[in-house]
Design an enzyme around this catalytic site. Structure first.
Site: not given
Length: 138
Positions: A48, A50
């Site tokens: 992702k 993140k």
């Protein structure tokens, strides 16, 4: 409704919300023993790009405390087949937004070779971790 012995599902479970609880409840209604893979921080950062707001150890503890969950394991890779080969389950539960995608059609075919299947569960309308993150960032 099908009843399975061992079920498996995965997620990040960052900012735990009612949609997560609904999915775990519906999964447990369909199996005797539910294993939940909670994505490690490194796994989430890898796909992702993140960092989860809640660290892995805390997310795993939250999920483990839920009465529908029989066991929590770290999800260190997004490769669901790798987990199936290492730890058999009868069914993997997943959100229905992935049904019919190339990746999950491939998983369905591969899982069948190991006597497992995928059951898709409906999302809870109006809630998602992405929507919560957007609200927080405003």
């Amino acid at each position: 409704m099908a009843k399975y012995k061992i079920g498996y599902t995965t997620g990040v479970y960052d900012m735990f919300h009612i949609g997560h609880l609904n999915l775990l409840r519906r999964a447990k209604e369909r199996c005797d023993y539910l294993i939940v893979g909670v994505s490690t921080d490194e796994c989430v950062e890898g796909y992702k790009h993140k960092t989860p707001i809640i660290p892995y150890d805390q997310r795993a503890a939250i999920v483990a405390a839920i009465k529908y969950v029989d066991e929590v394991v770290p999800q260190t890779t997004m490769d669901k087949l790798k987990f199936l080969k290492s730890r058999h389950f009868d069914v993997m539960f997943h959100g229905d937004e992935w049904k019919g995608t190339e990746l999950y059609n491939k998983y369905e075919n591969e899982f069948a070779k190991y006597g497992a299947k995928i059951e898709y569960l409906a999302h809870t309308e109006g809630i998602s971790s992405s929507a919560l993150r957007e609200k927080i960032e405003k």
